[in-house]
Design a protein around this motif. Structure first.
Motif, mmCIF file in Angstrom:
data_model
loop_
_atom_site.group_PDB
_atom_site.id
_atom_site.type_symbol
_atom_site.label_atom_id
_atom_site.label_comp_id
_atom_site.label_asym_id
_atom_site.label_seq_id
_atom_site.Cartn_x
_atom_site.Cartn_y
_atom_site.Cartn_z
ATOM 1 N N GLY A 267 72.704 67.328 58.544
ATOM 2 C CA GLY A 267 73.455 67.117 59.784
ATOM 3 C C GLY A 267 73.457 66.418 60.842
ATOM 4 O O GLY A 267 74.432 66.337 61.777
ATOM 5 N N ILE A 268 73.218 65.365 60.178
ATOM 6 C CA ILE A 268 73.912 64.037 60.997
ATOM 7 C C ILE A 268 74.928 63.127 60.512
ATOM 8 O O ILE A 268 75.461 62.946 59.295
ATOM 9 C CB ILE A 268 72.133 63.233 61.140
ATOM 10 N N ASN A 269 75.516 63.526 61.265
ATOM 11 C CA ASN A 269 76.930 62.644 61.102
ATOM 12 C C ASN A 269 77.102 61.636 61.896
ATOM 13 O O ASN A 269 77.690 61.010 62.533
ATOM 14 C CB ASN A 269 78.265 63.249 62.119
ATOM 15 N N ALA A 270 76.719 60.631 61.169
ATOM 16 C CA ALA A 270 76.768 59.117 61.053
ATOM 17 C C ALA A 270 78.452 58.676 61.225
ATOM 18 O O ALA A 270 79.010 59.222 60.520
ATOM 19 C CB ALA A 270 76.065 58.636 60.629
ATOM 20 N N THR A 271 77.982 58.005 62.322
ATOM 21 C CA THR A 271 79.724 56.528 62.377
ATOM 22 C C THR A 271 79.745 55.282 62.033
ATOM 23 O O THR A 271 80.899 54.957 61.562
ATOM 24 C CB THR A 271 80.710 57.451 63.671
#
Length: 855
Positions: A267-271
């Motif tokens: 659930g890690i939303n990397a940018t």
């Protein structure tokens, strides 16, 4: 005797010392010597025996020895201080990043690397690339960067090296005992263990995800050694850089494509996505696939979105460091994948084909193609990379190829000797550890008394010699050598001799045996009774690198010869423990790669912080670090097209510098036995290099130059629901389609003759007429490109100025003008060019479109 059963007994940690376990599972301890002391003081012998591994140590330490510390008030006070420091560190919100970029707290950098050198207890690294990755993570933690790292869990690690009695390297793979490592299963928000899957030809392969805590940063590692997989696939992630090309492409699919799926599962939303070397380049494809499949965005638009977020760092100009795969292999592994991208085979292969090489898919080219920002790891390496990969952007001047540079650094506290750290604590400002990237912090190194610095260095040198003697005894015993030969080790290495260290991967371009080019001359230097000298070598050769094995054999044979025995030492199994001893204990650090093949070379940065002096070829970081007073250079910046002549010149430079400068200065002592001039060079080495070559400075550079730029673009993308990228992609498509219509016609009426004469300082007007076809003036920049005339009538050291549109002609062409002023006499050349222009493009040369005037 028949072994009927096995019982494991683990000591119960008293509640009063319970934080020892928490700290053991966070590699924060590895760069905090006060934390390490808490374990080693409980049972020093066991600590050393177990390889300084706190996780295993707490399992095997005596219950009585743990409980005995409860009644030691001094120990308990230091325990409380360390726990307080640890908890304050982990809970800190006022970090460098939060102070400088408070509006970016919701972003996340995802860092992908094939190896991580964090500490010797977790041997999933081979050399400089891995140690750099580990140091990058530690500084990201220290600086408070929102940062997550992705890699593979190699249960057999990288090989251990044994050098047999004949001098040949033998490779040994030993399975790691996961229960003894600072590593735990990664859990999702429901508390369940995480597994991901990747499609390989004819099957699906699964991986369990582990987590390693590095201060405030988490590193997630994929492991295919699980029951869901076939026996063959269970070994897929077993060894770092092991196996054949099939193993390599499978590992890289897991690293890139599987790594993206790990982030999703967590659930890690990397940018921001930072690809450290080309091993993870398939990541870009997976990010594009997700946008195409989940958001119904066409490939070109999705590629634009991804390039806004992806940063690529290339680490080596050596071909072996740039993976290529035959097209047949790409067809097998990706034939079912490219349809999910919405492209055909030809379009897919074009992403990784280097011009002139049509039979191999190049991972570095793929990474360059998919990333918006890219860099080398030193100023010289950036220039070398632009030369190597200029064909990716044909027509673009080499110095404008869109590959920049950020020079590597090292994590200071990981490599700093506690003894030298004590001197810094004593004489530098109290907060020097928080400000170690500030130059002025290091001015107070001059306040350290020469005698104190020198004596501390001598103690470290003696400690290193003791460590190496123990290693040599083990080495000789393993080879079945006689008791006399083993006892002889106690007479080897003289703490008063000038001690040269050479330790790194034994790749052939690093020329480990260059100092032996003239054996008679180096033998005289080693055996001068007035100025004794000795050399310690350590390093592994890749199992498949035959010529590197020959170099190890050559050095081993020399070390046994009369006149070299005892003066030349080859220590087996180079790892972070041996490296730490050497970079803290030698007098001179020798580095003589074949210029310009050393991308950066961080081992020389590790010695600076400990007051040790570099003696190096002007390659990699040393081109920038050397100032004429902080060490010595081997040769100069001459480029050679003949390796024989280069080796002759560089070896001659080594001998001359040793004879005329290094040895005389080292043995010139005052009445107290202090080599004053030498110590002044030690201090200059510390002052000039420690702040500049820390990963704190390096990670700050990545943040300021690349991470924040990508975060800003992500915010624009999100705010526009991808319309920002869609518009930019459509603009690029339009420009590429109409670019063949763009032409430049020099205005000969205004310019009169091509050859023109002016007086120094006079303003020179120049004009060009431009045909833009269907493009608008806002879509381009028209530029004058001028400079001195060099060989082959080429323009050298060019200056570039934007020209102004003066008028639109009745025939639809545009007149552009500019004024240039030249102050130095001589012959100059000038020409004109048109490049794309849009305020939203990362680099105009990423498009590979440029139009020069044609007469």
């Amino acid at each position: 005797m028949y072994l009927f059963g096995k019982i494991t007994v683990t000591a119960v940690i008293p509640d009063e010392l319970s934080k020892l376990k928490d700290i053991a599972y966070n590699l924060w301890w590895s760069w905090n010597s006060e934390a390490i002391d808490l374990y080693r003081e409980i049972d020093l012998a066991l600590w050393e025996k177990l390889g300084k591994n706190p996780v295993r140590f707490l399992k095997e330490v005596s219950q009585k020895k743990l409980e005995a510390k409860l009644s030691d008030p001094e120990y308990m006070q230091r325990y409380r201080n360390v726990v307080k420091d640890y908890e304050a560190y982990m809970g800190e919100t006022d970090t460098w990043f939060s102070r400088n970029f408070p509006d970016k707290k919701d972003h996340m950098v995802a860092y992908f690397s094939a190896e991580y050198g964090l500490n010797e207890v977790l041997p999933i690294y081979s050399g400089g690339l891995g140690v750099l990755s580990g140091d990058h993570c530690k500084s990201a933690s220290d600086l408070g960067i929102p940062f997550t790292a992705i890699g593979l869990f190699y249960k057999e690690g990288y090989f251990s090296q044994h050098i047999n009695s004949e001098g040949w390297q033998e490779t040994i793979f030993t399975p790691l005992n996961t229960s003894n490592l600072p590593i735990k299963p990664a859990l999702n928000h429901k508390g369940e263990e995480i597994f991901i899957s990747v499609e390989l030809p004819g099957r699906v392969v699964y991986a369990k995800v582990w987590v390693v805590k590095i201060g405030r940063v988490n590193l997630y590692l994929m492991d295919t050694d699980i029951d869901q997989n076939s026996p063959h696939d269970r070994g897929l992630t077993a060894r770092l850089y092991g196996g054949n090309q099939e193993t390599r492409i499978q590992q890289e699919i897991f690293l890139g494509i599987g790594g993206a799926r790990v982030l999703d599962a967590l659930g890690i939303n990397a940018t921001v996505y930072h690809m450290n070397e080309g091993h993870s380049a398939f990541l870009g494809l997976e990010l594009i696939r997700k946008l195409v499949q989940n958001n119904n965005i066409p490939f070109n638009h999705a590629k634009e979105v991804v390039s806004s977020s992806v940063i690529f760092t290339t680490h080596t100009p050596v071909p072996a460091g740039n993976d290529v795969f035959p097209l047949e292999m790409i067809d097998r592994y990706f034939g079912n994948y490219w349809p999910s991208l919405g492209i055909n085979r030809h379009e897919f292969l074009d992403l990784g084909l280097k011009i002139g090489e049509h039979h191999n898919f190049n991972m570095t080219v793929l990474a360059l193609t998919l990333s918006g920002q890219k860099n080398g790891v030193s100023e010289l390496h950036g220039a070398v990379s632009r030369n190597i990969f200029k064909n990716v952007w044909p027509g673009i001047p080499e110095d404008e190829v869109p590959i920049g540079h950020i020079t590597n650094g090292i994590h200071t506290l990981t490599w700093l000797s506690p003894s030298i750290k004590y001197l810094y604590d004593k004489y530098l400002d109290n907060d020097w550890k928080e400000r170690l990237y500030e130059e002025k912090v290091w001015d107070k190194v001059d306040d350290i008394p020469d005698e104190e610095l020198w004596k501390t260095h001598c103690v470290l040198k003696t400690k290193m010699i003791g460590y190496i003697r123990e290693k040599l005894k083990e080495q000789r015993a393993a080879n079945g050598e006689s008791i006399e030969r083993i006892k002889e080790v106690d007479t080897l290495l003289d703490s008063n001799a000038l001690t040269i260290g050479f330790a790194r991967r034994f790749a052939t371009y690093k020329r480990a045996n260059l100092i032996f080019r003239d054996l008679a001359r180096i033998q005289r230097l080693l055996n001068d009774p007035e100025r004794p000298m000795q050399i310690i070598f350590a390093g592994k050769a890749h199992p498949a690198d035959g010529p590197a094995h020959e170099i190890i054999k050559h050095i081993n044979d020399i070390a046994k010869q009369e006149g070299f025995n005892g003066k030349v030492i080859l220590v087996e199994n180079y790892n972070m423990t041996l490296a730490r001893n050497m970079v803290q204990g030698v007098d001179i650090w020798l580095n003589n790669p074949r210029r310009p093949l050393e991308a950066s070379g961080t081992s020389g940065q590790k010695v600076c912080i400990n007051g040790i002096i570099n003696f190096s070829v002007l390659d990699g970081w040393w081109c920038e670090g050397y100032n004429g007073k902080n060490g010595w250079a081997i040769g100069d910046d001459t480029f050679y097209d003949n390796e024989y002549h280069q080796d002759n010149a560089d070896s001659e430079s080594i001998y001359n510098t040793l004879e005329k400068q290094i040895l005389p200065i080292f043995f010139d002592r005052n009445e107290k036995g202090i080599p004053e001039k030498w110590v002044s060079i030690m201090k200059e080495s510390i002052k000039s290099n420690t702040c500049r070559y820390s990963t704190h400075r390096m990670v700050q550079d990545y943040t300021n130059k690349y991470y924040i730029t990508s975060m800003d673009r992500y915010d624009k993308l999100k705010a526009s629901n991808y319309q920002f990228a869609i518009n930019l992609s459509e603009w690029k498509r339009k420009v590429a389609h109409l670019w063949p219509q763009v032409q430049i016609i020099a205005d000969k009426t205004a310019n009169q003759l091509k050859e023109r004469n002016f007086i120094s300082g006079e303003t020179i007007p120049i004009y060009a007429t431009v045909i833009l076809g269907g493009l608008e003036p806002s879509d381009v920049k028209v530029q004058a490109y001028y400079g001195t005339i060099g060989n082959n009538n080429a323009i050298e050291n060019p200056e570039i100025i934007d020209m102004n549109m003066t008028e639109k002609n009745s025939d639809g062409t545009y007149l552009y003008s500019a004024n240039i002023t030249l102050y130095e006499g001589g012959e100059y050349g000038y020409t004109f060019r048109v490049i794309p222009n849009n305020p939203d493009i990362i680099n105009p040369f990423n498009l590979g479109l440029i139009r020069w005037i044609v007469q």
